[in-house]
Design a protein around this motif. Structure first.
Motif, PDB file in Angstrom:
ATOM      1  N   TRP A 173      77.893  57.892 130.477  1.00  0.00           N
ATOM      2  CA  TRP A 173      76.983  58.729 129.698  1.00  0.00           C
ATOM      3  C   TRP A 173      76.123  59.598 130.624  1.00  0.00           C
ATOM      4  O   TRP A 173      76.058  60.806 130.450  1.00  0.00           O
ATOM      5  N   MET A 216      76.723  63.659 131.115  1.00  0.00           N
ATOM      6  CA  MET A 216      75.619  64.538 130.724  1.00  0.00           C
ATOM      7  C   MET A 216      75.169  65.397 131.903  1.00  0.00           C
ATOM      8  O   MET A 216      74.912  66.584 131.749  1.00  0.00           O
ATOM      9  N   ALA A 268      77.432  67.859 123.200  1.00  0.00           N
ATOM     10  CA  ALA A 268      77.018  66.463 123.383  1.00  0.00           C
ATOM     11  C   ALA A 268      76.900  65.759 122.026  1.00  0.00           C
ATOM     12  O   ALA A 268      77.316  64.606 121.878  1.00  0.00           O
ATOM     13  N   CYS A 280      69.879  62.982 127.946  1.00  0.00           N
ATOM     14  CA  CYS A 280      69.570  64.367 127.555  1.00  0.00           C
ATOM     15  C   CYS A 280      68.616  65.016 128.547  1.00  0.00           C
ATOM     16  O   CYS A 280      68.765  66.202 128.884  1.00  0.00           O
TER      17      CYS A 280
END
Length: 110
Positions: free
Chosen positions: A26, A30, A62, A90
């Motif tokens: 993840w 990102m 995303a 994020c």
């Protein structure tokens, strides 16, 4: 005699062996996505509109990826990736977007 409480997860005592790799993926995806979208940020390949800004498109991609993860695994995303990890991913992606934009504007174009 009372037994001491063990460190059991909220999944009924089952260990989550794949969770660390999911978090690494993840954060890595990102950051890599943010860097890539930031590198094309100045060019605006899809037009000058606000909805076609690379940062907006990055978060749309995303979000679609998280929806696909939800559908494929048939489990809520917060069971796979915690809320804190989602937000930190994020933030890391946004920072990588700015870094990619900086690299594209100052280093790669010279």
């Amino acid at each position: 005699m009372i037994e001491p409480r063990s460190n059991r997860s909220s999944t009924g005592g089952r260990a989550q062996p794949g969770r660390p790799i999911v978090l690494v993926l993840w954060y890595g995806l990102m950051a890599a996505g943010g860097l890539g979208f930031g590198a094309i940020g100045d060019r605006r390949p899809l037009g000058p509109g606000m909805l076609f800004h690379p940062l907006v498109l990055y978060f749309v991609v995303a979000g679609v990826a998280l929806l696909a993860l939800r559908i494929v695994l048939a489990r809520p995303v917060p069971e796979i990736i915690s809320d804190r990890a989602l937000v930190l991913g994020c933030v890391a992606g946004s920072a990588a977007f700015l870094a990619g934009n900086f690299l594209a504007a100052h280093i790669l174009l010279r």
